[in-house]
Design a protein around this motif. Structure first.
Motif, PDB file in Angstrom:
ATOM      1  N   GLU A   1      38.294  41.564  43.876  1.00  0.00           N
ATOM      2  CA  GLU A   1      37.391  40.955  42.895  1.00  0.00           C
ATOM      3  C   GLU A   1      37.821  41.271  41.464  1.00  0.00           C
ATOM      4  O   GLU A   1      37.587  40.476  40.558  1.00  0.00           O
ATOM      5  CB  GLU A   1      35.985  41.515  43.145  1.00  0.00           C
ATOM      6  N   ASP A   2      38.450  42.413  41.263  1.00  0.00           N
ATOM      7  CA  ASP A   2      38.757  42.864  39.888  1.00  0.00           C
ATOM      8  C   ASP A   2      40.040  43.695  39.876  1.00  0.00           C
ATOM      9  O   ASP A   2      40.018  44.882  39.584  1.00  0.00           O
ATOM     10  CB  ASP A   2      37.565  43.692  39.358  1.00  0.00           C
ATOM     11  N   GLU A   3      41.164  43.015  40.210  1.00  0.00           N
ATOM     12  CA  GLU A   3      42.439  43.748  40.337  1.00  0.00           C
ATOM     13  C   GLU A   3      42.789  44.530  39.068  1.00  0.00           C
ATOM     14  O   GLU A   3      43.309  45.638  39.135  1.00  0.00           O
ATOM     15  CB  GLU A   3      43.556  42.744  40.678  1.00  0.00           C
TER      16      GLU A   3
ATOM     17  N   ASP B   1      40.936  45.783  36.680  1.00  0.00           N
ATOM     18  CA  ASP B   1      40.040  46.845  36.213  1.00  0.00           C
ATOM     19  C   ASP B   1      39.253  46.483  34.956  1.00  0.00           C
ATOM     20  O   ASP B   1      39.132  47.296  34.031  1.00  0.00           O
ATOM     21  CB  ASP B   1      40.896  48.114  35.937  1.00  0.00           C
ATOM     22  N   ASN B   2      38.744  45.252  34.931  1.00  0.00           N
ATOM     23  CA  ASN B   2      37.966  44.851  33.765  1.00  0.00           C
ATOM     24  C   ASN B   2      36.468  44.942  33.997  1.00  0.00           C
ATOM     25  O   ASN B   2      35.674  44.678  33.103  1.00  0.00           O
ATOM     26  CB  ASN B   2      38.316  43.399  33.378  1.00  0.00           C
ATOM     27  N   GLY B   3      36.051  45.258  35.217  1.00  0.00           N
ATOM     28  CA  GLY B   3      34.614  45.286  35.504  1.00  0.00           C
ATOM     29  C   GLY B   3      34.316  46.119  36.730  1.00  0.00           C
ATOM     30  O   GLY B   3      34.302  47.343  36.684  1.00  0.00           O
ATOM     31  N   LYS B   4      34.158  45.407  37.872  1.00  0.00           N
ATOM     32  CA  LYS B   4      33.656  46.069  39.081  1.00  0.00           C
ATOM     33  C   LYS B   4      34.533  47.244  39.538  1.00  0.00           C
ATOM     34  O   LYS B   4      34.040  48.210  40.113  1.00  0.00           O
ATOM     35  CB  LYS B   4      33.557  45.016  40.200  1.00  0.00           C
ATOM     36  N   ARG B   5      35.843  47.149  39.312  1.00  0.00           N
ATOM     37  CA  ARG B   5      36.736  48.219  39.783  1.00  0.00           C
ATOM     38  C   ARG B   5      36.369  49.567  39.157  1.00  0.00           C
ATOM     39  O   ARG B   5      36.654  50.616  39.713  1.00  0.00           O
ATOM     40  CB  ARG B   5      38.198  47.837  39.481  1.00  0.00           C
TER      41      ARG B   5
END
Ligand code: GLY
Length: 355
Positions: A226-228, A230-234
């Motif tokens: 979903e967020d490879e 690392d801009n949000g959910k990660r």
């Protein structure tokens, strides 16, 4: 053997099972034609496992060479990277060849970052030899080195072609090193898997190790897909890490990553309860799970020291820093905290909660 498939910039399988070191050549040959393989490792792991991996690769027609650097976080620096790159060039590794990371998180980071930049990108395979690396750093493509200014400050997103987690190797780790991985597995439970948390809370789960690794890797896979970048959910994966990294830093890395994350998780859960974000009892549940697995809950460092360390964190964006707060076991949120409020947050985190 269990297989978790990750669809990121590169699609790849994470294989989890017994005897995968001996099977490495066969598994790699399913996706990569025989070529020259540079196995990058450290001086703890290479003497134990490099020969097994080399033999398995040679049997399938690969040629091999091994480079081992001194074990430990102190090696995760530019001088090691430079030595590895020179070694790859001396060995005439090309883009048609392969790099293998054989070791824990530091080896995975060093080998992954080298693979990302050597000749602008060489294929690489992760063979994590620690529980922690199997469920976290070997999956998702984050590679980095530390700078004077802080941890993981220079690196690249670069996905492996394959990850091989040998549960024979992982289950034979010394207790202390194994427990670093338990802290990270408890983190996945707190983030979004109450069953996993309950299983880990028993402190007796070795028979289910393969399933536990599969559960953690599947959760990480879902988040990475979903967020490879690392801009949000990660950033959820950073639960316990902001205070954890600060504790590692204060201890000059004498406190290991998993132990520091355990304390960081307990601290942020306490802060979340004091702020009225977390359901009462959440910090106690986390504390019990950590205690049952002989993980630490507290640190000798003062909240002010932890707060200063937290401000070095790469998750700092201008005047804010993102913290992951548990709401309850199995549910967490990311919240920006102004840097001016971090010392007060660390004070709250150090305060006992009502039992
Ligand atoms: N270790 C955290 C991440 O992969 O994002």
């Amino acid at each position: 053997m269990k297989i978790v498939t990750v669809h990121a910039t590169t699609s790849y399988c994470v294989c989890i099972g017994k005897g995968l070191l001996q099977q490495a050549g066969k598994e790699i040959k399913k996706i990569i034609q025989p070529c020259k393989v540079a196995i990058l490792s450290d001086d703890n792991v290479a003497p134990l496992y490099a020969d097994i991996v080399c033999q398995s690769l040679q049997q399938e027609g690969f040629s091999t060479c091994v480079y081992a650097f001194p074990a430990g976080e102190a090696s995760k620096r530019i001088h090691t990277l430079s030595n590895i790159l020179e070694y790859l060039a001396q060995e005439e590794i090309t883009r048609q060849d392969l790099i293998i990371a054989l070791g824990g998180g530091v080896v995975g980071d060093m080998a992954g970052f080298s693979a990302a930049i050597y000749q602008r990108g060489v294929r690489f395979v992760q063979i994590p030899t620690t529980f922690l690396a199997a469920i976290d750093s070997s999956v998702g493509g984050k590679t980095a080195i530390d700078l004077e200014a802080g941890k993981n400050l220079a690196g690249a997103f670069y996905q492996p072609q394959l990850v091989l987690c040998d549960t024979d190797v992982i289950s034979s780790l010394p207790k202390d090193i194994f427990s670093d991985g338990i802290a990270e597995a408890i983190k996945y439970g707190v983030l979004g898997n109450r069953d996993l948390f309950a299983q880990l809370q028993t402190g007796d789960f070795m028979e289910q190790l393969e399933d536990i690794i599969e559960s953690c890797v599947s959760m990480k896979r879902d988040i990475v897909q979903e967020d490879e970048f690392d801009n949000g959910k990660r950033q959820l994966l950073n639960l316990g890490h902001t205070f954890g990294h600060a504790i590692e830093h204060c201890s000059h890395f004498k406190i290991s990553h998993g132990h520091a994350v355990a304390i960081g998780m307990h601290w942020i859960a306490r802060a979340a309860e004091h702020k009225g974000i977390a359901k009462p009892g959440t910090a106690k549940q986390i504390a019990e799970a950590l205690r049952k697995n002989h993980l630490p809950l507290e640190t000798e460092y003062a909240p002010a020291q932890i707060a200063s360390g937290a401000l070095l964190d790469k998750k700092r964006r201008g005047d804010n820093i993102s913290f992951v707060f548990p709401l309850e076991i199995g549910n967490c949120i990311i919240q920006k905290v102004p840097i001016s409020e971090v010392p007060a947050l660390a004070d709250l985190a150090a305060l006992a909660v009502k039992e």
